[in-house]
Design an enzyme around this catalytic site. Structure first.
Site, mmCIF file in Angstrom:
data_model
loop_
_atom_site.group_PDB
_atom_site.id
_atom_site.type_symbol
_atom_site.label_atom_id
_atom_site.label_comp_id
_atom_site.label_asym_id
_atom_site.label_seq_id
_atom_site.Cartn_x
_atom_site.Cartn_y
_atom_site.Cartn_z
ATOM 1 N N ILE A 10 0.931 -1.082 0.000
ATOM 2 C CA ILE A 10 -0.103 0.066 -0.020
ATOM 3 C C ILE A 10 0.923 1.299 0.162
ATOM 4 O O ILE A 10 0.484 2.529 -0.507
ATOM 5 C CB ILE A 10 -0.790 -0.077 1.165
ATOM 6 C CG1 ILE A 10 -2.138 0.904 0.775
ATOM 7 C CG2 ILE A 10 -0.229 0.258 2.502
ATOM 8 C CD1 ILE A 10 -3.440 0.520 1.927
ATOM 9 N N ASP A 33 1.444 -0.895 9.381
ATOM 10 C CA ASP A 33 1.811 0.462 10.206
ATOM 11 C C ASP A 33 3.347 0.586 10.210
ATOM 12 O O ASP A 33 3.843 1.780 9.865
ATOM 13 C CB ASP A 33 1.354 0.291 11.490
ATOM 14 C CG ASP A 33 1.337 1.419 12.390
ATOM 15 O OD1 ASP A 33 1.507 2.447 11.873
ATOM 16 O OD2 ASP A 33 1.132 1.339 13.678
ATOM 17 N N ILE A 123 -1.594 -8.803 12.777
ATOM 18 C CA ILE A 123 -1.296 -9.160 14.070
ATOM 19 C C ILE A 123 -2.434 -9.246 14.917
ATOM 20 O O ILE A 123 -2.641 -9.862 15.806
ATOM 21 C CB ILE A 123 -0.167 -8.108 14.407
ATOM 22 C CG1 ILE A 123 0.923 -8.193 13.776
ATOM 23 C CG2 ILE A 123 -0.146 -7.843 15.943
ATOM 24 C CD1 ILE A 123 2.040 -6.755 13.576
HETATM 25 N N1 AR6 Z 1 0.723 -2.980 2.395
HETATM 26 C C1 AR6 Z 1 -0.313 -3.418 2.556
HETATM 27 N N2 AR6 Z 1 -0.966 -4.590 3.300
HETATM 28 C C2 AR6 Z 1 0.058 -4.788 4.205
HETATM 29 C C3 AR6 Z 1 1.523 -4.602 4.250
HETATM 30 C C4 AR6 Z 1 1.968 -3.524 3.155
HETATM 31 N N3 AR6 Z 1 2.988 -2.905 3.280
HETATM 32 N N4 AR6 Z 1 2.031 -5.044 5.225
HETATM 33 C C5 AR6 Z 1 1.203 -5.946 5.876
HETATM 34 N N5 AR6 Z 1 -0.020 -5.945 5.084
HETATM 35 P P1 AR6 Z 1 -1.242 -5.599 10.123
HETATM 36 P P2 AR6 Z 1 -3.591 -5.528 12.227
HETATM 37 C C6 AR6 Z 1 -1.317 -6.658 5.492
HETATM 38 O O1 AR6 Z 1 -0.631 -6.710 11.142
HETATM 39 O O2 AR6 Z 1 -3.762 -6.767 12.029
HETATM 40 C C7 AR6 Z 1 0.704 -3.229 13.990
HETATM 41 O O3 AR6 Z 1 1.829 -3.431 14.838
HETATM 42 C C8 AR6 Z 1 -1.227 -7.869 6.079
HETATM 43 O O4 AR6 Z 1 -0.827 -8.857 5.298
HETATM 44 O O5 AR6 Z 1 -0.592 -4.864 9.601
HETATM 45 O O6 AR6 Z 1 -4.676 -4.364 11.968
HETATM 46 C C9 AR6 Z 1 -0.256 -1.798 14.353
HETATM 47 O O7 AR6 Z 1 0.717 -1.079 15.236
HETATM 48 C C10 AR6 Z 1 -2.608 -7.956 6.762
HETATM 49 O O8 AR6 Z 1 -3.394 -8.536 5.803
HETATM 50 O O9 AR6 Z 1 -2.202 -4.914 11.173
HETATM 51 C C11 AR6 Z 1 -0.887 -2.713 15.377
HETATM 52 O O10 AR6 Z 1 -0.422 -2.677 16.668
HETATM 53 C C12 AR6 Z 1 -3.260 -6.438 6.824
HETATM 54 O O11 AR6 Z 1 -2.130 -5.492 6.113
HETATM 55 C C13 AR6 Z 1 -1.206 -3.756 14.842
HETATM 56 O O12 AR6 Z 1 -0.148 -4.335 14.081
HETATM 57 C C14 AR6 Z 1 -3.226 -5.958 8.337
HETATM 58 O O13 AR6 Z 1 -1.969 -6.550 9.035
HETATM 59 C C15 AR6 Z 1 -2.296 -3.754 13.919
HETATM 60 O O14 AR6 Z 1 -2.712 -5.209 13.669
#
Ligand code: AR6
Length: 168
Positions: A10, A33, A123
């Site tokens: 993203i 994030d 996460i």
């Molecule tokens: N671009 C698009 N999607 C992504 C990317 C990227 N670069 N990287 C990961 N994803 P997560 P959550 C996807 O864990 O579950 C953080 O520590 C990933 O495959 O990023 O909402 C925050 O600070 C998944 O499908 O977020 C919070 O503490 C999606 O993004 C916590 O994680 C969401 O995964 C939030 O957890």
């Protein structure tokens, strides 16, 4: 409103706004994030700190906006998804709030294109099928005035498959 699916990172998307799956502290973390703060630079964190100083933490389901630093987008909308704890009704409603409040905030900024990651499905371990269904339904039910295009950015294969099916 057009709905598009893109597989990838993203931080590379040049929409008016990209949405961040943040946590309540707004101070960064792992997953998407971490990727957004790394690629966007310290401007984003500085604005997040200003927001915290103004309003305190960001509650689950709410959304706040910053500029996008070095990213190709104009804004980052930070929303806090629910941590999955098995309480389906409560968590589903909070996830729906994330999408709706992000869209509403985007409209207040006059945004035309917005890209969402699959909030809470990393996460925070929200079941991916259910999260996808909520995301797509909430976007489809939203009465948009300025938004013309919503992009779902899927990073992992599972989510890409789920969204392909949901958007077919
Ligand atoms: N671009 C698009 N999607 C992504 C990317 C990227 N670069 N990287 C990961 N994803 P997560 P959550 C996807 O864990 O579950 C953080 O520590 C990933 O495959 O990023 O909402 C925050 O600070 C998944 O499908 O977020 C919070 O503490 C999606 O993004 C916590 O994680 C969401 O995964 C939030 O957890």
């Amino acid at each position: 409103m057009n709905i598009e699916l893109i597989k990838g990172d993203i931080t590379k998307i040049s929409a008016d706004a990209i949405v961040n799956a943040a946590n309540s502290s707004l101070l960064g973390g792992g997953g998407v994030d971490g990727a957004i703060h790394r690629a966007g630079g310290k401007q984003i964190l500085e604005e997040c700190i200003q927001i915290r100083n103004r309003q305190g933490k960001c509650n689950t389901g709410e959304a706040v906006a910053t500029s996008a630093g070095n990213l190709p987008a104009k804004y980052v909308i930070h929303t806090v998804g629910p941590v999955w704890n098995g309480e389906e009704d409560k968590s589903s409603k909070l996830l729906e709030d994330c999408y709706r409040n992000s869209l509403q905030l985007a409209e207040s900024l006059g945004i035309k294109t917005i890209a969402f990651p699959n909030i809470s499905t990393g996460i925070y371990q929200f079941p991916k099928e259910l999260a996808g269904k909520i995301a797509v339904e909430t976007v489809k039910n939203f009465q948009a005035e300025t938004i013309e295009k919503v992009i779902f950015v899927c990073f992992d294969d599972d989510n890409e498959k789920i969204y392909k099916k949901l958007l077919d």
